[in-house]
Motif scaffolding. Structure first.
Motif, PDB file in Angstrom:
ATOM      1  N   UNK A 500      14.047   9.949 -21.624  1.00 21.79           N
ATOM      2  CA  UNK A 500      14.842  10.897 -22.440  1.00 21.79           C
ATOM      3  C   UNK A 500      16.322  10.041 -22.765  1.00 21.79           C
ATOM      4  N   UNK A 501      16.517   9.894 -24.146  1.00 18.83           N
ATOM      5  CA  UNK A 501      17.604   9.048 -24.486  1.00 18.83           C
ATOM      6  C   UNK A 501      18.372   9.932 -25.834  1.00 18.83           C
ATOM      7  N   UNK A 502      19.390  10.701 -25.579  1.00 20.35           N
ATOM      8  CA  UNK A 502      20.074  11.306 -26.646  1.00 20.35           C
ATOM      9  C   UNK A 502      21.631  11.172 -26.352  1.00 20.35           C
ATOM     10  N   UNK A 503      21.852   9.783 -26.306  1.00 21.91           N
ATOM     11  CA  UNK A 503      23.282   9.235 -26.289  1.00 21.91           C
ATOM     12  C   UNK A 503      23.964   9.422 -24.893  1.00 21.91           C
ATOM     13  N   UNK A 504      24.506   8.477 -24.659  1.00 22.12           N
ATOM     14  CA  UNK A 504      25.135   8.155 -23.106  1.00 22.12           C
ATOM     15  C   UNK A 504      24.099   7.900 -22.234  1.00 22.12           C
ATOM     16  N   UNK A 505      24.179   8.125 -20.951  1.00 18.89           N
ATOM     17  CA  UNK A 505      23.349   7.732 -19.877  1.00 18.89           C
ATOM     18  C   UNK A 505      22.031   8.486 -20.273  1.00 18.89           C
ATOM     19  N   UNK A 506      20.953   7.826 -20.239  1.00 18.47           N
ATOM     20  CA  UNK A 506      19.597   8.247 -20.297  1.00 18.47           C
ATOM     21  C   UNK A 506      18.913   8.989 -19.088  1.00 18.47           C
ATOM     22  N   UNK A 507      17.695   9.309 -19.230  1.00 21.08           N
ATOM     23  CA  UNK A 507      16.937   9.619 -18.126  1.00 21.08           C
ATOM     24  C   UNK A 507      15.648   8.884 -18.097  1.00 21.08           C
ATOM     25  N   UNK A 508      15.385   8.132 -16.756  1.00 17.03           N
ATOM     26  CA  UNK A 508      13.989   7.457 -16.934  1.00 17.03           C
ATOM     27  C   UNK A 508      13.421   7.659 -15.324  1.00 17.03           C
ATOM     28  N   UNK A 509      12.149   7.908 -15.479  1.00 15.26           N
ATOM     29  CA  UNK A 509      11.493   8.158 -14.221  1.00 15.26           C
ATOM     30  C   UNK A 509       9.900   7.864 -14.327  1.00 15.26           C
ATOM     31  N   UNK A 510       9.481   6.983 -13.631  1.00 18.22           N
ATOM     32  CA  UNK A 510       8.048   6.730 -13.609  1.00 18.22           C
ATOM     33  C   UNK A 510       7.234   6.805 -12.306  1.00 18.22           C
ATOM     34  N   UNK A 511       6.524   7.902 -12.437  1.00 20.77           N
ATOM     35  CA  UNK A 511       5.567   8.048 -11.183  1.00 20.77           C
ATOM     36  C   UNK A 511       4.151   8.072 -11.576  1.00 20.77           C
ATOM     37  N   UNK A 512       3.189   7.994 -10.195  1.00 18.15           N
ATOM     38  CA  UNK A 512       1.734   7.928 -10.092  1.00 18.15           C
ATOM     39  C   UNK A 512       1.601   8.822  -9.150  1.00 18.15           C
ATOM     40  N   UNK A 513       0.856  10.090  -9.386  1.00 20.90           N
ATOM     41  CA  UNK A 513       0.447  11.144  -8.217  1.00 20.90           C
ATOM     42  C   UNK A 513      -1.159  11.023  -8.349  1.00 20.90           C
ATOM     43  N   UNK A 514      -1.543  11.547  -7.020  1.00 17.21           N
ATOM     44  CA  UNK A 514      -2.859  11.987  -6.592  1.00 17.21           C
ATOM     45  C   UNK A 514      -2.511  13.400  -6.104  1.00 17.21           C
ATOM     46  N   UNK A 515      -3.606  14.165  -6.749  1.00 21.33           N
ATOM     47  CA  UNK A 515      -3.579  15.422  -6.323  1.00 21.33           C
ATOM     48  C   UNK A 515      -4.814  16.055  -5.772  1.00 21.33           C
ATOM     49  N   UNK A 516      -5.146  16.696  -4.598  1.00 17.92           N
ATOM     50  CA  UNK A 516      -6.175  16.778  -3.882  1.00 17.92           C
ATOM     51  C   UNK A 516      -6.116  18.221  -3.388  1.00 17.92           C
ATOM     52  N   UNK A 517      -7.084  18.982  -3.165  1.00 20.58           N
ATOM     53  CA  UNK A 517      -7.268  20.309  -2.503  1.00 20.58           C
ATOM     54  C   UNK A 517      -6.925  20.216  -1.198  1.00 20.58           C
ATOM     55  N   UNK A 518      -6.612  21.360  -0.469  1.00 21.63           N
ATOM     56  CA  UNK A 518      -6.471  21.386   0.836  1.00 21.63           C
ATOM     57  C   UNK A 518      -7.218  22.615   1.169  1.00 21.63           C
ATOM     58  N   UNK A 519      -7.652  22.815   2.625  1.00 19.00           N
ATOM     59  CA  UNK A 519      -8.573  24.072   2.930  1.00 19.00           C
ATOM     60  C   UNK A 519      -7.605  25.120   3.158  1.00 19.00           C
ATOM     61  N   UNK A 520      -6.198  25.033   3.457  1.00 27.11           N
ATOM     62  CA  UNK A 520      -5.314  25.901   3.851  1.00 27.11           C
ATOM     63  C   UNK A 520      -4.459  26.360   2.794  1.00 27.11           C
ATOM     64  N   UNK A 521      -3.992  27.491   2.465  1.00 26.23           N
ATOM     65  CA  UNK A 521      -3.290  28.004   1.307  1.00 26.23           C
ATOM     66  C   UNK A 521      -1.778  27.502   1.540  1.00 26.23           C
ATOM     67  N   UNK A 522      -1.474  26.186   1.710  1.00 24.14           N
ATOM     68  CA  UNK A 522      -0.227  25.512   1.640  1.00 24.14           C
ATOM     69  C   UNK A 522      -0.124  24.443   0.687  1.00 24.14           C
ATOM     70  N   UNK A 523       1.073  23.745   0.685  1.00 30.03           N
ATOM     71  CA  UNK A 523       1.450  22.556  -0.054  1.00 30.03           C
ATOM     72  C   UNK A 523       1.812  21.706   0.691  1.00 30.03           C
ATOM     73  N   UNK A 524       1.363  20.636   0.442  1.00 28.63           N
ATOM     74  CA  UNK A 524       1.733  19.344   1.090  1.00 28.63           C
ATOM     75  C   UNK A 524       2.236  18.253   0.164  1.00 28.63           C
ATOM     76  N   UNK A 525       3.427  17.374   0.444  1.00 31.28           N
ATOM     77  CA  UNK A 525       3.902  16.253  -0.329  1.00 31.28           C
ATOM     78  C   UNK A 525       3.985  15.107   0.619  1.00 31.28           C
ATOM     79  N   UNK A 526       3.434  14.012   0.233  1.00 30.41           N
ATOM     80  CA  UNK A 526       3.802  12.788   0.840  1.00 30.41           C
ATOM     81  C   UNK A 526       3.976  11.664  -0.014  1.00 30.41           C
TER      82      UNK A 526
END
Length: 694
Positions: A500-526
């Motif tokens: 995002x660039x709209x004058x002044x300092x911009x915003x830049x982020x590049x990410x690569x994600x994997x999403x997989x199911x879990x057996x338990x109703x929880x959220x995990x991030x690593x």
């Protein structure tokens, strides 16, 4: 101030007992509490649940419905010991009251019906006590009922709860002829006179001596298997002395290696005095408990249960009364005096304690101070909530708060008259403050005010409090359950660039994600990123963004659970990268990943236990099948059938009326949460507004 002639502030810690009464609904908790108060002289007339005259069921709704809804604290003295007692609800919809009470208790009495044994909610509250490490003794109640059997109830305790029961009493007589018990520790018989609370102690009756001897021997053998000192004496003498047996029973109770089991009939006032003796003999005092642990400045600290330590207490309940806002405290360390200034350790705010009260349900008596081990209420705190740690300003400490159950049922509420809209908002805010398991929110699509709770009855009680307690007429919508969305098949290597660039300092982020199911109703991030391609602070921002994205799933806008997100690569810009940019990347990247994943809808499921006459079984089974119920068990008990089934919560609204109609009012049912289950495709479309699961 004095209670039963004893100055409360001089009671040593070893002579204090903080306990709760736990059980399934209608097992007799409130009646036992009432009989304890009568036996100890705290009250002079016994009240009855069916008459609406008990001390702890003082709320009008409790008296009308004949059940305990709100945990009530009372206190009494017995044998030189001061007993703080909390009568907890037994209905599943009010399990959060039990959770908050168990967080501050040192011990508990678990009550079981001598006919039904371990019932669903009995098991639920037992597991709650397990999580908090609360030592318990068991009381098998209602031995005067037809079909009552101590051995059968004990067998269900062993089977359903997975514990070692240590039965210390033998009933004298059965059902209507139940008149007393044989104490297997002292080998004395206790008999109660008909229609009286008086009892007499004497030798074991001749017809019961052989059976009492056999059961005493069995008790000694069981204790010796679990206790080293008892085993040594048993091997040397082939028997245990009364003193060794009593000490071993106490130590096994405190360690949780065994559960002392007593019996009686609270309604007929039989067995209460031995129960009080067992509370004093086997359950822990505050002095027996380890130092309470908390955190201060990021480091773990301990406070011993000593009046001389710096003050530390946990607020576990807040209520609004005619005398002011009451905040219930368990004092873990130090001394609190009237007029003292205390610190809310989490917020850093200080407040002044105006009054300290000894609580006897809805009656209060002023105290000058409260010390370690006390359970009291205070007036004057404006911001403290259930779970707030209060401590000495110079010695901050944050204690772990009780967990709050997640709401599963919601209704839309609005004031019948527009002029009452402000009063309704105030009433809802007060309800949510008193009961953390009630959640109030505004639906962004409809603009409606939505009240969420733990069950249909929970919401009924809350709405009635608004009507009767605040004088606001309320229009209530049809209950809705809280659905969830989950990932069945995820995606790998999803690349998302946030630029995002709209004058002044911009915003830049590049990410690569994997999403997989879990057996338990929880959220995990690593994060598996190596080489510093995504700094740790940016990885934490990605996790925060992913959690933002979980609020609304792609199917119907329901919260998403049961998945693991792995950040495995990314890139930064020397000037335009920031935590804000990576948080946005995490949010939008996970939303995109969820749209590309296979997602299904989950719904809350409850285990339903239905007791019906045998001639009504067919109709009940058919009705459960029509409600998408899966029957898991069916047993016969004394002319009736007990059916257990897993049923979606959404299908149970109005079931009480239907069951009464099908069984001529003779059928009853109870429920307990059984987790989440996938919604069938045929139902998903109606829930999500026509969007099928992908």
């Amino acid at each position: 101030m004095r209670a039963n002639g004893r100055p409360l502030t001089t009671t040593p810690l070893t002579a204090v007992r903080n306990l709760g009464i736990l059980a399934h609904v209608d097992a007799g908790k409130t009646t036992i509490t009432e009989r304890i108060l009568f036996a100890t002289g705290a009250i002079h007339k016994r009240g009855e649940v069916h008459h609406g005259t008990t001390v702890t069921d003082y709320d009008p709704q409790e008296r009308d419905r004949g059940i305990t809804i709100f945990a009530a604290a009372v206190s009494c003295t017995w044998g030189g010991h001061h007993v703080n007692l909390i009568d907890t609800p037994g209905h599943v919809d009010f399990s959060d009251e039990v959770e908050r009470s168990l967080r501050v208790l040192d011990g508990a009495v678990a009550v079981f019906d001598a006919v039904a044994g371990v019932e669903p909610q009995s098991e639920t509250v037992w597991r709650q006590a397990d999580r908090h490490g609360v030592p318990r003794i068991a009381f098998v109640n209602k031995l005067d009922r037809a079909g009552a059997d101590l051995d059968t109830a004990v067998a269900s305790i062993r089977r359903r709860l997975g514990v070692v029961p240590l039965v210390v009493q033998l009933p004298i007589g059965r059902e209507d002829d139940f008149t007393g018990v044989v104490d297997l520790v002292t080998m004395r018989a206790l008999r109660w006179q008909a229609g009286s609370a008086d009892f007499e102690s004497g030798p074991v009756p001749e017809p019961l001596r052989e059976e009492a001897g056999r059961r005493r021997r069995l008790l000694e053998e069981t204790v010796a298997e679990l206790h080293a000192e008892a085993l040594e004496e048993f091997c040397a003498d082939s028997a245990l002395s009364d003193g060794t047996l009593a000490r071993a029973l106490r130590e096994l109770t405190l360690r949780g290696d065994g559960v002392v089991v007593l019996c009686g009939s609270a309604y007929r006032n039989r067995g209460i005095e031995p129960l009080l003796d067992a509370v004093v003999a086997y359950l822990p005092a505050p002095a027996d408990m380890p130092p309470v642990r908390g955190t201060a400045d990021g480091a773990e600290q301990e406070r011993a249960p000593d009046p001389a330590e710096p003050f530390a207490a946990l607020a576990f309940k807040v209520t609004a009364t005619a005398t002011g806002r009451l905040t219930y405290l368990r004092v873990y360390a130090g001394t609190l005096r009237k007029g003292a200034t205390v610190l809310d350790a989490a917020t850093g705010r200080t407040e002044r304690v105006g009054r300290i009260l000894r609580v006897q349900a809805d009656r209060h008596e002023d105290r000058e101070e409260a010390v370690a081990g006390d359970i009291v209420a205070v007036i004057g705190l404006k911001a403290a909530r259930a779970g707030t740690t209060l401590c000495a300003p110079g010695a901050p400490l944050v204690l772990e708060p009780p967990t709050v159950a997640e709401p599963v049922v919601s209704v839309a509420v609005e004031a019948r008259r527009n002029v009452d809209t402000g009063r309704l908002a105030s009433a809802l805010a007060r309800l949510a403050e008193e009961d953390p398991s009630l959640v109030v929110r505004s639906d962004p699509e409809t603009g409606q005010t939505v009240l969420s709770g733990l069950g249909e009855l929970h919401l009924e009680v809350a709405v009635e409090k608004i009507r009767s307690g605040h004088g606001v007429e309320v229009v209530v919508g049809r209950p809705q359950v809280s659905y969830r969305e989950t990932v069945v098949r995820g995606v790998t290597g999803l690349v998302h660039r946030h630029v995002k660039q709209d004058g002044g300092a911009g915003q830049f982020a590049h990410i690569v994600l994997d999403v997989e199911p879990l057996d338990e109703p929880v959220f995990e991030f690593r994060s598996t990123v190596v080489g510093g391609r995504v700094p740790q602070e940016y990885a934490r921002a990605v996790e925060a963004g992913c959690r933002d994205a979980l609020a609304e799933g792609p199917l119907g806008g329901y919260p998403v659970t049961g998945l693991r997100v792995t950040l495995n690569d990314g890139a930064t810009h020397s000037k335009d990268s920031s935590e804000m940019a990576f948080r946005a990347a995490g949010r939008f990247g996970l939303r995109e990943a969820l749209r590309l994943s296979t997602v299904e809808l989950l719904e809350p499921v409850v285990e339903v236990t239905v007791s019906v006459p045998e001639d009504g079984v067919g109709g009940v089974l058919g009705d459960l099948a029509a409600r998408r119920g899966r029957v898991s068990g069916q047993t016969a008990e004394a002319g009736s059938a007990v059916i257990t089934a897993a049923v979606p919560l959404a299908e149970l609204f109005g079931y009480a009326s239907r069951l009464r109609g099908r069984t001529q009012g003779r059928g009853v049912f109870t429920t307990r949460p059984a987790g989440l289950a996938p919604v069938p495709a045929s139902v998903t479309a109606s829930v999500t507004g026509g969007l099928p699961a992908r």
